[in-house]
Design an enzyme around this catalytic site. Structure first.
Site, short mmCIF file in Angstrom:
data_model
loop_
_atom_site.label_atom_id
_atom_site.label_comp_id
_atom_site.label_asym_id
_atom_site.label_seq_id
_atom_site.Cartn_x
_atom_site.Cartn_y
_atom_site.Cartn_z
N ARG A 274 -10.05 -19.62 6.21
CA ARG A 274 -9.01 -19.73 7.23
C ARG A 274 -9.56 -19.84 8.65
NH1 ARG A 274 -4.73 -15.40 4.60
NH2 ARG A 274 -4.09 -16.82 2.93
N HIS B 258 -4.16 -18.09 10.96
CA HIS B 258 -3.98 -18.84 9.72
C HIS B 258 -3.80 -20.32 10.05
CE1 HIS B 258 -2.47 -20.12 5.87
NE2 HIS B 258 -2.63 -18.91 5.39
N ALA C 286 0.84 -1.20 0.00
CA ALA C 286 0.00 0.00 0.00
C ALA C 286 0.87 1.25 0.00
CB ALA C 286 -0.94 -0.01 1.21
#
Lengths: 642, 272
Positions: free
Chosen positions: A331, A266, A44
């Site tokens: 996830r 995760h 970003a």
């Protein structure tokens, strides 16, 4: 406080165009007169800094690493989603939107998610043009793979290093602008505070990590792309330096922090091996394309060699519980299922602290079907990494995996312009809260970081600058800057002069254990209440007993660590508070009191909103604001992958 | 503690003697010796360094500064010369992916920073690698403004070309190539970027000016020349091979020849 998301009216598919048409512009000849600070150089930040530089603004970009090329976006392995429909399998912008909003358990802002899906295709074009060597088919066109939470194949990838290649692409564009002189790069600089002038974000305070110099910078606006707060757990898949300080310090200056309890655990990481471990390593979700997750059906088999457990004695629990998505369940769901199996005593691998916390990810069926060479071509680097860390060969015996903290969906509250409630403070990438709701789908983080940086911020930042005009930048000599600088120096000196005996790492470990136990994969009212008081106690102890050797006038790694841990010690409490008040289960936020048949039980009547927290002072409790999530086109439904 | 069972790799504990480089910016440095007990063979090399630093901080001493971040072998930040070898004795891994099971109990381990003229020491084991960034800034990119890209599948790229570009693009910019080279040459690093971009159809328009500018900046940044020793290839954690240096030399020669015979006789901007 009125949280105006500034969403344009009209159908979802035309909102962004309609909104863009109303955004104000800055004349090309005037752009170089505006100074923009971008903090962070990941996907970003690098994309925003380079794009704004290309337009002709005067940009300064800061990162704590020795080069912008090292930001942690680089570690993303599996891929990036885009609704190109190159596979002709029914994908579309609307389908990607629906998957993402459902994946986030209907806790993301609809218009933001739709825009993300729309911009996804331009990202792939941009990256290919930059020279990102995505995987290709023999015909020379781009290849795709499948990822969790989707029934189409829309993930673009560059071996197991997609994040690396995308970041190096953004870094190359950033480097081009640095060479051209439109962007000034300040590596080895850490942002320690935000400066507001007249209620607008007009500068930052940084510490030079080589010389120790603490100084202020003035700008016309500030863009934070400083990543997530996963390291509040101490052990995570984040890089060692990832921290919450930039966003948390901005929160203390008045920016709202949204949904801090939304964290992603995760499912496929290498299990914890011991007390001196400093980080957990992810094994890409893409492995679940060809690996089957199982544990023994019987607890008696959990200590056995996996080859000795007969096929009929194995429980392929994801395939059993979620037949339509199988091993590619999202996830949050896959992680919780693994935790449950281990809690039942069916975990595998060596005992750590008296428990076996691991499940198998087994490639033997794929190796038989495709041959070892195909599996090696697809995942060779991951198998090598696994062997380096565990000393085990995953071609010969199943990998052992266990969930670990990976990503944080919460972040600073932003409107549709990615502007926080503080005018002139923009927030992009993982540092904001807007697109992933309560759970992020795989291969969507890269998409969001680049969409924000290349295609949203360059438009919305210009609108703000055009609004404030050219007289908007205050002098760095102003009293606002001097005040914040004095406060930062006080805090640095307090850390350096403290006569304690404990290390910052030891506090970080203790905090991580509290957060993991009480604000991890399963949360309870009692646990969160206790965690809040434990964290307060730990924080008090920290300021009494912390030891920071060094003068601070040079490279002082313990000062950097202590400052970050001090902020985590405050932020952790906010996170638990948010989790405590959200009396429902959604996505990664699982409150054991709120479940049906082991699945998350959302409470749309009470909690279909964003919780945005406002700092209220050192001793007062923070104030919780709500932004209602209004769904104009998505149908709220129970999220099922069965 | 981990209790071993069946065929999982067995965990042991090591006692080590460490010789670690201590240096302040602009001052001469020296080795410091420390004993470290109880290091698990499952720990990574950097976790072993963490243990040493924790011990030093508890004793009120300054820890050793070293660069590190992702600890999964991809960011390129970690940079230690271990027993004389950049990233240590195990081929194909970065320092953060080197685990203590590769060392023996009682061993003396020598830890130094990257040693190269173009990488001055900032503190202890930390060096300044900004020369690499300068090389990239001079030409290690394809000039494409955000928003101006054509449709991604408009230009097919043969799979073998794309794969070869990816092989080169895997470089993590750690600088082990420079540290291992007796000339302090950055030709493997520069060659990897030139090969990556110059192989792809998207990289063709800037092919010549890229290689000329990057080589000139590389020389200005104080990196030495290549004498084909191959140490860089041997120590590269990402398996970048000397082929990229051949590619760099070929493209550089071609660009110089073209510049020499260009119609005006002038060297174009961006060249040398």
């Amino acid at each position: 406080m009125n949280l105006d998301s500034k969403i344009a009216s009209g159908p979802l598919s035309t909102k962004w165009d309609a909104h863009k048409a109303k955004l104000r512009l800055v004349n090309p000849a005037n752009r170089r007169k505006y100074h923009i600070i971008v903090v962070g150089s990941g996907l970003a930040g690098a994309a925003a800094a380079s794009s704004l530089g290309e337009q002709g603004y005067d940009v300064s970009c800061f990162c704590y690493q020795d080069s912008p090329r090292r930001a942690h976006s680089i570690a993303a392995q599996g891929g990036i989603n885009a609704a190109k429909n190159y596979q002709n399998d029914g994908d579309s912008v609307r389908r990607l939107f629906q998957d993402t909003i459902k994946g986030g358990d209907y806790r993301a802002r609809e218009a933001n998610v739709y825009r993300l899906a729309q911009l996804s295709t331009a990202i792939i074009d941009q990256c290919v043009a930059q020279g990102v060597p995505f995987a290709r088919e023999y015909g020379g066109l781009l290849a795709n793979r499948s990822f969790g939470g989707a029934q189409v194949s829309r993930t673009f990838y560059a071996r197991g290093q997609t994040g690396q290649q995308l970041l190096l692409g953004a870094y190359s564009s950033l480097s081009r602008q640095i060479g051209a002189g439109t962007v000034k790069m300040y590596p080895r600089h850490e942002m320690l505070d935000l400066v507001l002038v007249g209620g607008h974000a007009k500068g930052i305070v940084t510490r030079n990590l080589v010389t120790g110099e603490v100084r202020t910078w003035s700008a016309d606006c500030v863009v934070l792309c400083t990543g997530g707060y996963g390291n509040v757990f101490y052990l995570s898949t984040n890089a060692q330096g990832c921290n919450v300080s930039a966003t948390y310090r901005s929160y203390r200056r008045g920016a709202l922090f949204a949904n801090p309890c939304y964290t992603q655990i995760h499912p496929t990481c290498i299990p914890v091996h011991g007390d001196d471990q400093s980080k957990l390593t992810l094994m890409s979700e893409s492995l679940r394309n060809d690996g089957r997750v199982w544990v023994p059906k019987n607890t008696a088999d959990s200590g056995k060699d996996p080859a000795q457990v007969a096929e009929t004695d194995r429980d392929y629990f994801l395939e059993r519980k979620y037949p339509s998505y199988g091993n590619l369940a999202p996830r949050d769901i896959a992680s919780r299922a693994a935790k449950e199996a281990c809690d039942e005593g069916r975990g595998v691998g060596p005992e750590v602290g008296g428990r076996r916390l691991g499940v198998y990810l087994d490639f033997s069926a794929s190796i038989q079907r495709l041959g070892e060479s195909v599996v090696r071509e697809r995942y060779g680097n991951l198998f090598d990494m696994y062997e380096n860390i565990t000393g085990e060969n995953a071609y010969r015996r199943p990998m052992r995996i266990y969930p670990a903290v990976h990503y944080t969906m919460g972040g600073l509250w932003v409107d549709y312009n990615l502007q926080s409630n503080i005018p002139g403070l923009f927030v992009g990438g993982e540092a904001n809260f807007s697109d992933h709701g309560a759970n992020r789908l795989g291969a969507s983080a890269l998409m969001q970081g680049l969409a924000d940086g290349y295609f949203v911020l360059p438009y919305t930042v210009a609108d703000y600058l055009a609004g404030v005009g050219l007289s908007g930048r205050p002098s760095v000599e102003g009293v606002e800057y001097r005040d914040v600088l004095a406060q930062v120096n006080d805090r640095v000196n307090r850390l350096l002069k403290n006569q304690g005996k404990q290390t910052a790492r030891s506090y970080h470990k203790q905090l991580g254990k509290i957060i993991w136990d009480e604000c991890g994969m399963a949360r309870t009212r009692a646990g969160l209440t206790k965690a809040i008081s434990d964290i307060r106690g730990l924080r008090e102890d920290f300021w009494k007993n912390i030891s920071v050797p060094g003068t601070g006038l040079d490279v002082t790694p313990e000062l950097e660590r202590a400052g970050r841990v001090a902020d985590f010690l405050e932020f952790g409490e906010l996170m638990c508070r948010d989790a405590l008040i959200r009396e429902e289960s959604c996505g990664g936020h699982f409150r054991t009191e709120y479940q049906v048949d082991g699945e998350a039980k959302r409470d749309d009547a009470r909690f279909a909103h964003v919780a945005a927290w406002q700092w209220a002072g050192e001793t007062a409790e923070p104030i919780r604001h709500e932004e209602a999530l209004v769904y104009e086109e998505a149908q709220l439904s129970t999220r099922s992958y069965k | 503690m981990v209790k071993d069972n069946h065929s999982h790799s067995a965990e042991h504990v090591l006692n080590l003697r460490l010789r670690v480089w201590r240096q302040r910016r602009g001052q001469p440095g020296a080795f410091e010796e420390h004993a470290l007990q109880g290091v698990s063979t499952s720990a990574s090399f950097l976790e072993m360094m963490d243990m040493l630093n924790e011990k030093l901080v508890r004793d009120g001493k300054e820890p050793f500064a070293f660069d590190h971040d992702c600890r999964e072998g991809i960011c390129g930040m970690c940079s230690m010369t271990i027993n004389g070898m950049p990233h240590g004795p195990l081929p194909g891994v970065t320092t953060c992916q080197l685990h203590m099971r590769n060392f023996r109990d009682g061993e003396t381990i020598t830890v130094e920073p990257w040693r190269a003229r173009a990488f001055p020491v900032l503190r202890d084991l930390m060096v300044d690698r900004s020369g690499f960034d300068k090389v990239i800034q001079s030409g290690g990119f394809i000039s494409i403004r955000a928003g101006s890209a054509p449709e991604a599948n408009a230009t097919p790229v043969p799979k073998d070309v794309s794969d070869a570009a990816m092989d080169a693009a895997e470089c993590i910019g750690c600088g082990a190539c420079v540290a291992s080279c007796k000339n302090g040459s950055a030709m493997l690093f520069v060659g990897a970027k030139v090969t990556h971009l110059n192989l792809l159809p998207q990289g063709q328009p800037e092919r010549d000016r890229r290689v000329l500018a990057m080589v000139r900046t590389m020389d200005d940044a104080g990196f030495g020349n290549c004498t084909n020793q191959g140490e860089c290839q041997a120590h590269c954690p990402k398996g970048i091979t000397l082929d990229v240096i051949s590619h760099l030399n070929r493209d550089y020669l071609g660009a110089r020849v073209k510049a020499f015979f260009s119609s005006t006789g002038k060297v174009r901007r961006g060249g040398d």
